[in-house]
Structure formats: C-alpha cells, structure tokens
Design an enzyme around this catalytic site. Structure first.
Site, mmCIF file in Angstrom:
data_model
loop_
_atom_site.group_PDB
_atom_site.id
_atom_site.type_symbol
_atom_site.label_atom_id
_atom_site.label_comp_id
_atom_site.label_asym_id
_atom_site.label_seq_id
_atom_site.Cartn_x
_atom_site.Cartn_y
_atom_site.Cartn_z
ATOM 1 C CB THR A 150 39.139 -34.552 -28.232
ATOM 2 O OG1 THR A 150 38.167 -34.666 -29.273
ATOM 3 C CG2 THR A 150 38.594 -33.703 -27.093
ATOM 4 N NE ARG A 178 31.548 -35.144 -36.086
ATOM 5 C CZ ARG A 178 32.571 -35.384 -35.275
ATOM 6 N NH1 ARG A 178 33.194 -34.362 -34.693
ATOM 7 N NH2 ARG A 178 32.979 -36.613 -35.032
ATOM 8 C CB VAL A 179 27.879 -32.205 -32.043
ATOM 9 C CG1 VAL A 179 28.427 -32.288 -30.626
ATOM 10 C CG2 VAL A 179 27.389 -30.795 -32.342
ATOM 11 N N GLY A 180 30.601 -34.156 -32.207
ATOM 12 C CA GLY A 180 31.121 -35.460 -31.830
ATOM 13 C C GLY A 180 30.866 -35.763 -30.363
ATOM 14 C CG ASP A 181 33.715 -38.247 -28.295
ATOM 15 O OD1 ASP A 181 34.191 -37.954 -29.407
ATOM 16 O OD2 ASP A 181 34.424 -38.393 -27.287
ATOM 17 C CB THR A 201 41.001 -38.327 -27.898
ATOM 18 O OG1 THR A 201 41.311 -37.711 -29.163
ATOM 19 C CG2 THR A 201 42.014 -39.433 -27.649
ATOM 20 N N GLY A 202 39.058 -39.437 -30.227
ATOM 21 C CA GLY A 202 38.894 -40.383 -31.338
ATOM 22 C C GLY A 202 37.692 -40.034 -32.187
ATOM 23 N N GLY A 204 34.222 -39.551 -32.869
ATOM 24 C CA GLY A 204 33.066 -39.331 -32.021
ATOM 25 C C GLY A 204 31.864 -40.176 -32.372
#
Length: 314
Positions: A150, A178-181, A201-202, A204
């Site tokens: 990110t 799908r949704v990350g952080d 970043t990383g 999620g």
C-alpha cells in the site's frame, strides 16, 4: 514546520511534489492527495491504482482512504473498480456527514455521479502477470498471494494541520470483494493534528488484528516519540501474533508527530520516503534489529543497484 512521510520508494516522486506544495503553504490534504495520485497514475507500480494487479477473476478492485486530523473526518472506498484516482474519491467522501465509506458498485456509482475520471484500470502488463501467476499456482500448487504494498502517507502543513491517505490494489489474486486494512481507520491509518499520525502497509489480514496505526498515535499521546511508538507497537504485536499463530505476516508502519518528527518500524526489509522543512526528500531502508529496535539507513546507489539485479521490495 511541515513534513511528509510515505511508504515504499514508489512514493518518492509524489513526496517530492508534495514537499514543494507544503513549502508553498498548500494544505496538507491537497498535498497528500496530489502525492498519492502520482503513484496511482503510474502503471509501473503493481500494487496501487492503474496497473495494480487484479483479483483471482482478473478484475482490478481498489481500496483507498483519507483522514483529516483536524476534524477526524474520514472517507474511504473499498473494492472500487474503473475509477482512476480512488484517493480523490475517498477525500471527497470525508466531507460527507453520512455515507462516507462506500464499497463496490456503490463506490463506483458515487464516483460517476460526482464527475471523477472513469477508466479501465487493468493494464496489459498486469493482465499478463495475472495469467502467468494463475498457471504457476495451478501447476505447482503455490500460495497465490503475492504483493500487498500500500502507498500510505502522513503529512503536516505549516498551519499545524495533519492528514493521512492510503491507496492499494490489495493482495494479488485476492478473492473478489476482499478488503484489507488500507481503508480501515485505526488499522491502515489514523491521525490527530494535536498528536500525530500513523499509517501502514503489509498483510492486511494481520494488520487488522492489531489496529497498529491507532496504537502508535495513542502511544505518541502518552509521550512516546514517533520512533519509540512505532517500535513499541510493531514489535510487541509481532511477538504476540507469532506466539499465538506461529507466524506473523509482513507489516510496516510509518508515523509523524505534530512537530514533524517521524518514526518507522517493520518486521521485514522496508523502504520509505521522508521530506520535512529541514530535510530534502530522502529514501530510506528500514530493517528490524535486536531488542525491538529498527535500523534505518538512507538508500544508497549501491543498494538500488542490488535491487535492480535482485528486486525484493518496491
């Protein structure tokens, strides 16, 4: 005093532009939006915006968020398709009293109705990588997930206002929806102009378990410097997550306080960019060290040349 810090070396050009804007007195929100847009618009970067790698079905679904540190106003989009600059949609959504976080078709419809640029975000290069990776996964029974970098930024302007912005195409070959952080307050970002801000970043799925961006801001409020707060939050959670699940995914956090001091912590090799009133835009590499500390060094030409020969990070 002004300053800006951003994840990954892909943010260098954006930070350079943002630093000039901040120097000229432009608001931090507009500077961050301009900086993130430069990353979103560059098809070279495979984890953000145009050229971002698609999901398992070959569709590019993007996540982005923006937060105003003066007002706590937050705007976010998740799983948005065919929108050129998700960060701009997120920033406008932050001004909405209601319906400030939109997903999927609803986010796209909002972008269309409000005149944002619409375009196909799948490049030929990204499609070719998707086809190649699918074959490799099917043939060799590999883990399909590869890449989740990110672009995240935290900034401070001369008036003392702070803001943060994030943008990502998420996991390569992720499941649809799908949704990350990245668009989630507290996990992917958090900022308070009276204290400071942090962004992530990383992976999620693991970052969401720790709400590390909020935790770093909380620690700064308690008196920790940005570097101390990053070290404390990241390495403590990495240890707890590893203890309970035998492993922790890759994650890195950046932070800046209301005085322009900054910090970084990571459990992998990680690059980032900083510019302040007293420092020209500079790329750094951070590596976790012993005793819950972080080794941070300016990126050298030798390091860049090594990465060109054997790339491991963006």
């Amino acid at each position: 005093m002004w300053g800006i810090i951003a994840t990954w070396r892909m943010a260098f050009d954006g930070v350079t532009v943002a630093s000039q804007l901040l120097k000229e007195g432009v608001t931090v929100g507009d500077a961050i939006e301009s900086a993130v847009r430069l990353v979103e618009d560059n098809p070279v970067y495979k984890s953000v915006g145009y050229g971002g790698l698609p999901n398992i079905q070959g569709a590019v679904q993007l996540d982005a968020a923006y937060m105003d540190g003066d007002t706590y106003q937050i705007g976010g989009v998740a799983g948005i398709s065919d929108v050129k600059n998700p960060i701009s949609v997120a920033k406008q959504l932050s001004k909405e009293r209601f319906n400030s976080f939109l997903v999927g078709e609803g986010a796209r419809d909002y972008a269309v109705l409000n005149g944002f640029d619409i375009q196909n975000m799948l490049t030929d290069r990204a499609k070719a990588e998707w086809e190649k990776r699918l074959k490799e996964v099917q043939k060799n029974q590999l883990n399909p997930y590869d890449g989740h970098d990110t672009v995240s930024m935290v900034g401070l302007d001369v008036s003392g206002s702070m803001a943060t912005g994030t943008s990502s195409s998420g996991l390569f070959l992720k499941q649809p929806g799908r949704v990350g952080d990245s668009p989630l307050s507290g996990s992917g970002f958090y900022v308070d102009s009276e204290i400071g801000g942090a962004a992530a970043t990383g992976l999620g799925e693991d970052l969401m378990k720790g709400c590390l961006s909020y935790e770093i801001v909380r620690l700064m409020k308690a008196g920790y410097t940005p570097q101390e707060a990053c070290n404390q939050a990241v390495y403590d959670f990495d240890a707890r997550l590893t203890k309970r699940n035998e492993k922790a995914g890759a994650f890195s956090l950046i932070a800046m306080d209301c005085n322009g001091a900054w910090g970084v912590a990571t459990n992998v090799e990680f690059t980032f960019v900083v510019a302040t009133e007293n420092q020209r835009p500079t790329m750094y590499v951070a590596i976790p060290a012993e005793d819950n500390q972080t080794n941070i060094e300016p990126i050298t030409e030798e390091w860049l040349e090594q990465q060109r020969k054997n790339p491991t990070v963006d």
